[in-house]
Design an enzyme around this catalytic site. Structure first.
Site, PDB file in Angstrom:
ATOM      1  N   HIS A 199       0.683  -0.995  17.698  1.00 21.65           N
ATOM      2  CA  HIS A 199       0.640  -2.412  18.027  1.00 21.65           C
ATOM      3  C   HIS A 199      -0.199  -2.657  19.259  1.00 21.65           C
ATOM      4  CE1 HIS A 199       3.956  -3.085  15.166  1.00 21.65           C
ATOM      5  NE2 HIS A 199       3.231  -4.148  14.977  1.00 21.65           N
ATOM      6  N   ASP A 465     -11.277   9.692  -4.053  1.00 17.74           N
ATOM      7  CA  ASP A 465     -10.837  10.722  -4.995  1.00 17.74           C
ATOM      8  C   ASP A 465     -11.915  11.030  -6.026  1.00 17.74           C
ATOM      9  OD1 ASP A 465      -8.275  11.709  -4.300  1.00 17.74           O
ATOM     10  OD2 ASP A 465      -7.432   9.740  -4.736  1.00 17.74           O
ATOM     11  N   CYS A 512     -12.833   0.316  -4.062  1.00 16.31           N
ATOM     12  CA  CYS A 512     -11.928   0.257  -2.911  1.00 16.31           C
ATOM     13  C   CYS A 512     -11.947   1.543  -2.098  1.00 16.31           C
ATOM     14  CB  CYS A 512     -10.508  -0.079  -3.361  1.00 16.31           C
ATOM     15  SG  CYS A 512      -9.815   1.159  -4.456  1.00 16.31           S
TER      16      CYS A 512
HETATM   17  C1  PEP Z   1      -9.694   6.422  -3.339  1.00 16.02           C
HETATM   18  O1  PEP Z   1      -9.302   7.473  -3.829  1.00 16.02           O
HETATM   19  O2  PEP Z   1     -10.889   6.120  -3.219  1.00 16.02           O
HETATM   20  C2  PEP Z   1      -8.720   5.435  -2.852  1.00 16.02           C
HETATM   21  C3  PEP Z   1      -9.105   4.252  -2.430  1.00 16.02           C
HETATM   22  O3  PEP Z   1      -7.413   5.793  -2.810  1.00 16.02           O
HETATM   23  P1  PEP Z   1      -6.775   6.717  -1.665  1.00 16.02           P
HETATM   24  O4  PEP Z   1      -7.812   6.881  -0.597  1.00 16.02           O
HETATM   25  O5  PEP Z   1      -5.552   6.023  -1.208  1.00 16.02           O
HETATM   26  O6  PEP Z   1      -6.492   7.975  -2.398  1.00 16.02           O
HETATM   27 MG    MG Z   2      -7.217   7.740  -4.410  1.00 21.41          MG
END
Ligand code: PEP
Ligand code: MG
Length: 551
Positions: A199, A465, A512
């Site tokens: 925080h 991943d 993402c």
């Molecule tokens: C990814 O694998 O790109 C992802 C966004 O998930 P995490 O990083 O939580 O495995």
């Molecule tokens: Mg992932």
């Protein structure tokens, strides 16, 4: 006259920007509390109780006083501190030490503070580790009050040597200390410990103070009073910089400030390419505590909410009701902006004891993500029920991680249909239009994305991943870091294939993984006609400005 030395301290940047100032170490009213034997433990327990109640009332005033400076959401931390002071585990542990060992309250508070701090620091995720400073904060408050009550100190507050511009240095600043800082006097913060998710770091960002944490024992008391420069863009502190460095940083600050105001022009407007194609620019989040940061970032929504952190924060499986409250809160706070919640991605590097996962030689490729959920349907169903029930409070989408086959997606869709029917029969409202998507983060999913696209509303490519699995390079293993190249043609081709296949079936495709925040890769993603990016909050304005020049 500035001396011609140039010491550089390296830490982790918790807030961007350049700051100039004189280093001033924080002084606390008291920090070490001797163990003293006492005759009447009950009297000592009463002393503690009086101090605890006083602390709760102080926190109430601090909450009120902080709303303007930090915003309602941030200030709410001081309400949480009040609740922590009511926590039976914390309170009873202290009373027990006083009674059993016949010792002074200050010592008992310090012991329990250390114990709880250690427990938090050992927890498996950053968010919980960052909670350690909250325990230290409330314990320090009680001890200062105890000392005030016994007349040893006059008032409980922090102090430091005054200069025109102060770079505040300390081991670790706790939230209630951060909020006391006068932004006209303090230009930046440097700490030897600390985390970017604490925080304190969030408050520093809200207050616009360049901040470097985690400098380690290189941050020495002998630097007291020395002139220094913080470079919050790279995580460095220059002590006693020479004239050349000062001049260089004056220029850098000018450009940095100018760039900052240039980026500010992109606040509050939609993200569009040069040819006016709309891109949804969202951010990744792990916890409700990220909301203020997200709002400050001007993101258009949350593209990946890693729900596993809710599970990691609990000592036991969170109930459907507990989850419902959290999702409801999250969706309401996001005020109808899109929130894509990823279902539990436990396994691999993220695990909690109560899941009782079997040790695996290769957990990244083991029972994780959707595999774990389909093996433990009760856990999965309780999360999906909580999500659907919360869906009426905002704009929710749901996605599942680690998909490798069409069968898994069909099974998820069947479970979702059953849950909707169940909610309907119980007259529990839900939004029937919640989008359902999957993460494309295994080469298998990318390669069959044409088939998968028929069963979902969207794809979100998890390049973290996807890169590790495509290139057979473990993302946890520093030794293979150089193989973990997200620009590798194999990864890029899979991304390309996924977008093409998704679009051919009329669904939208986003990213993402970390690659979404990569300015250098933006031209390629825009050329591939990506529809959505979920990025780190600090990149939102930079990327919006960049995207406006592309496509
Ligand atoms: C990814 O694998 O790109 C992802 C966004 O998930 P995490 O990083 O939580 O495995
Ligand atoms: Mg992932």
């Amino acid at each position: 006259m500035v001396q011609q030395h140039n010491f550089t301290l390296i830490g982790t940047s918790a807030n961007r920007g350049i700051a100039f100032g004189y280093i001033s170490f924080l002084k606390r009213a008291a920090s070490s509390f001797e163990k003293i034997s006492i005759k009447d433990p009950q009297l000592e327990c009463n002393r503690f109780e009086k101090a605890r109640l006083h602390a709760i009332s102080q926190l109430n005033s601090l909450y009120e006083a902080s709303i303007e400076k930090l915003g309602e959401q941030n200030a709410a931390l001081f309400q949480i501190h009040q609740m922590m002071l009511d926590d039976p585990d914390y309170v009873n542990s202290i009373l027990e030490i006083i009674k059993k060992e016949k010792v002074n309250a200050e010592y008992a508070v310090r012991r329990i503070s250390h114990r709880f701090e250690k427990q938090f620091l050992q927890m498996g995720n950053d968010y919980m580790r960052a909670r350690a400073s909250d325990v230290v904060d409330i314990s320090r408050r009680i001890n200062e009050i105890l000392m005030m009550h016994s007349g040893k100190i006059k008032k409980s507050s922090i102090s430091f040597e005054k200069h025109d511009a102060i770079i505040l240095a300390t081991d670790d600043l706790v939230p209630s200390e951060t909020v006391q800082l006068d932004q006209h006097q303090v230009t930046g913060i440097i700490t030897s410990k600390g985390s970017t998710r604490s925080h304190t770091a969030i408050f520093a960002r809200t207050m616009g103070l360049p901040t470097i944490v985690n400098i380690g024992d290189k941050l020495k008391k002998k630097y007291e009073g020395k002139f220094a420069i913080i470079d919050g863009n790279v995580g460095a502190v220059y002590i006693d910089p020479d004239e050349k460095t000062i001049l260089r940083y004056r220029e850098i600050k000018k450009t940095d400030d100018a760039q900052h105001s240039h980026l500010e022009a992109y606040r509050g407007i939609p993200t569009k390419t040069r040819s006016q194609r709309k891109i949804n620019l969202y951010v990744n989040a792990d916890s409700l505590a990220d909301i203020d940061l997200i709002k400050a970032s001007d993101a258009e929504g949350i593209g990946l909410f890693r729900s596993e952190y809710l599970y990691l924060e609990h000592c036991e499986l969170p109930t459907e009701e507990e989850q419902f409250e959290i999702y409801k809160n999250l969706l309401s706070k996001m005020e109808n902006k899109k929130v894509i919640i990823r279902t539990l991605d436990i396994g691999a590097d993220k695990t909690a004891e109560y899941f009782m996962l079997k040790p695996e030689a290769n957990p990244a490729m083991g029972i994780r993500g959707i595999r774990l959920c389909l093996n433990n349907k009760a856990i999965f169903k309780s999360q999906l029920r909580a999500l659907y029930r919360a869906s009426v409070y905002g704009n929710l989408s749901i996605m599942v991680p680690m998909v490798t086959s069409v069968d898994e997606v069909i099974e998820c869709n069947n479970i979702i249909s059953a849950i909707k029917a169940e909610l309907q029969s119980q007259s529990l409202p839900f939004d029937d239009k919640v989008e359902f998507g999957i993460m494309i983060e295994t080469p298998a999913a990318a390669l069959i994305s044409d088939e998968l696209a028929s069963h979902v509303d969207f794809f979100s490519i998890g390049t973290n991943d996807l890169t590790q699995f495509t290139l057979a390079a473990d993302r946890q293993n520093m030794d293979v870091e150089r193989y973990l190249n997200p620009y590798h043609h194999a990864v890029v081709r899979l991304i390309e294939m996924t977008i093409r296949n998704g679009h051919a079936k009329g669904i939208w495709v986003g990213i993402c993984g970390e690659l979404a925040s990569d300015e250098k890769f933006m031209a390629k993603l825009i050329q591939l006609e990506i529809d959505e990016l979920s990025v780190v909050p600090s990149s939102v304005l930079t990327l919006r400005a960049k995207i406006a020049t592309l496509g």
